[in-house]
Motif scaffolding. Structure first.
Motif, mmCIF file in Angstrom:
data_model
loop_
_atom_site.group_PDB
_atom_site.id
_atom_site.type_symbol
_atom_site.label_atom_id
_atom_site.label_comp_id
_atom_site.label_asym_id
_atom_site.label_seq_id
_atom_site.Cartn_x
_atom_site.Cartn_y
_atom_site.Cartn_z
ATOM 1 N N UNK A 16 8.267 -35.769 82.544
ATOM 2 C CA UNK A 16 9.633 -36.012 83.007
ATOM 3 C C UNK A 16 10.638 -35.720 81.901
ATOM 4 N N UNK A 17 10.283 -36.133 80.676
ATOM 5 C CA UNK A 17 11.168 -35.862 79.537
ATOM 6 C C UNK A 17 11.253 -34.372 79.265
ATOM 7 N N UNK A 18 10.126 -33.712 79.336
ATOM 8 C CA UNK A 18 10.058 -32.288 78.980
ATOM 9 C C UNK A 18 10.758 -31.402 80.010
ATOM 10 N N UNK A 31 10.255 -30.650 73.097
ATOM 11 C CA UNK A 31 8.912 -31.208 72.938
ATOM 12 C C UNK A 31 8.921 -32.408 71.992
ATOM 13 N N UNK A 32 9.742 -32.329 70.931
ATOM 14 C CA UNK A 32 9.829 -33.456 69.997
ATOM 15 C C UNK A 32 10.461 -34.670 70.666
ATOM 16 N N UNK A 33 11.489 -34.433 71.484
ATOM 17 C CA UNK A 33 12.144 -35.529 72.194
ATOM 18 C C UNK A 33 11.192 -36.164 73.204
ATOM 19 N N UNK A 87 -0.025 -33.622 72.896
ATOM 20 C CA UNK A 87 1.259 -33.007 72.547
ATOM 21 C C UNK A 87 1.148 -32.230 71.234
ATOM 22 N N UNK A 88 0.563 -32.853 70.222
ATOM 23 C CA UNK A 88 0.477 -32.204 68.909
ATOM 24 C C UNK A 88 -0.461 -31.005 68.940
ATOM 25 N N UNK A 89 -1.543 -31.103 69.679
ATOM 26 C CA UNK A 89 -2.484 -29.985 69.758
ATOM 27 C C UNK A 89 -1.832 -28.780 70.430
ATOM 28 N N UNK A 141 14.331 -40.305 64.118
ATOM 29 C CA UNK A 141 13.737 -38.976 64.269
ATOM 30 C C UNK A 141 14.588 -38.085 65.163
ATOM 31 N N UNK A 142 15.048 -38.639 66.292
ATOM 32 C CA UNK A 142 15.878 -37.857 67.211
ATOM 33 C C UNK A 142 17.215 -37.486 66.568
ATOM 34 N N UNK A 143 17.827 -38.455 65.895
ATOM 35 C CA UNK A 143 19.117 -38.164 65.249
ATOM 36 C C UNK A 143 18.943 -37.148 64.128
#
Length: 241
Positions: A16-18, A31-33, A87-89, A141-143
């Motif tokens: 949903x975020x992506x 992807x980071x968010x 996610x990281x992979x 991290x987001x900021x």
């Protein structure tokens, strides 16, 4: 077993975020968010759940049998780390440090939940100490990721950095090592040898010590970087005057 449901929940939040919440963001930031959002969905709830799972008993021991509620909290965290590992992979396969961290953390949670069925008290206390800074860290991290594109994000990053670093330093640099010291003392005394194999708790301690060491190194680097940024700002102000 609640693990599949928890994993599905984190997967839905991530997708949903992506594809919905951050669909207009650049690919890397999106992807980071998305990773930060599932971390937010895990961190603070995990702290609250772990606290109640521990406090439900009047007396605690590193050798206690896991309660049903404690196992549920362990599965909640296992689901999150599995999702974030995926996610990281997919998006950051070169980030060996984080992938290794997630694999090591999963080893601790999985062996506690599905192999020895004891020791959840110590693992959940470490979970609280690890995740109590999660909300601040994810906002930071987001900021940090957006500060080059948004003045508001830059202001949040500048204001949040010092208190976040201080909070993180106290938790990871003092409270974490103090608790691990007590944990090691109990296990070395043989208090859990009849329920937790020695190789298991030794592995747990190695993982935890490594994680805390990396955390301390990371926060030291952040303090150094903050000091450098302040020096640059100070030099600019002197030139303007």
């Amino acid at each position: 077993m609640d693990l599949p449901l928890f994993f599905l929940m984190f997967l839905i939040i991530y997708l949903s975020a992506h594809f919905i919440l951050f669909r207009n963001w650049a690919s890397k930031l999106r992807s980071e968010a998305a990773s930060c959002l599932i971390s937010l969905a895990h961190g603070t709830p995990a702290v609250i759940l772990a606290y109640f799972a521990i406090s439900a008993k009047e007396k605690f021991s590193f050798a206690d049998t896991n309660t049903v509620f404690q196992n549920t909290v362990l599965e909640y965290s296992i689901a999150y780390f599995l999702m974030d590992l995926c996610h990281y992979i997919v998006f950051n396969p070169s980030d060996v440090l984080f992938i290794g961290h997630h694999l090591a953390t999963l080893f601790v949670f999985v062996t506690c939940r599905f192999l020895v069925f004891h020791g959840a008290y110590g693992i959940l206390m470490l979970l609280i100490l690890a995740e109590v800074t999660s909300f601040c860290q994810n906002v930071w991290t987001l900021s940090s990721a957006l500060k080059g594109e948004s003045e508001f994000a830059r202001q949040v990053f500048d204001v949040l950095s010092p208190p976040f670093y201080a909070f993180y330093s106290v938790v990871r640099g003092f409270l974490g090592p103090l608790f691990v010291y007590k944990m090691v003392g109990f296990y070395v005394s043989g208090g859990a040898d009849n329920v937790i194999p020695r190789w298991v708790w030794v592995s747990w301690i190695c993982v935890v010590v490594a994680a805390i060491s990396v955390s301390i190194l990371w926060i030291c680097n952040q303090w150094i970087e903050l000091y450098r940024r302040r020096l640059v700002v100070g030099d600019k102000e002197k030139k303007i005057r």
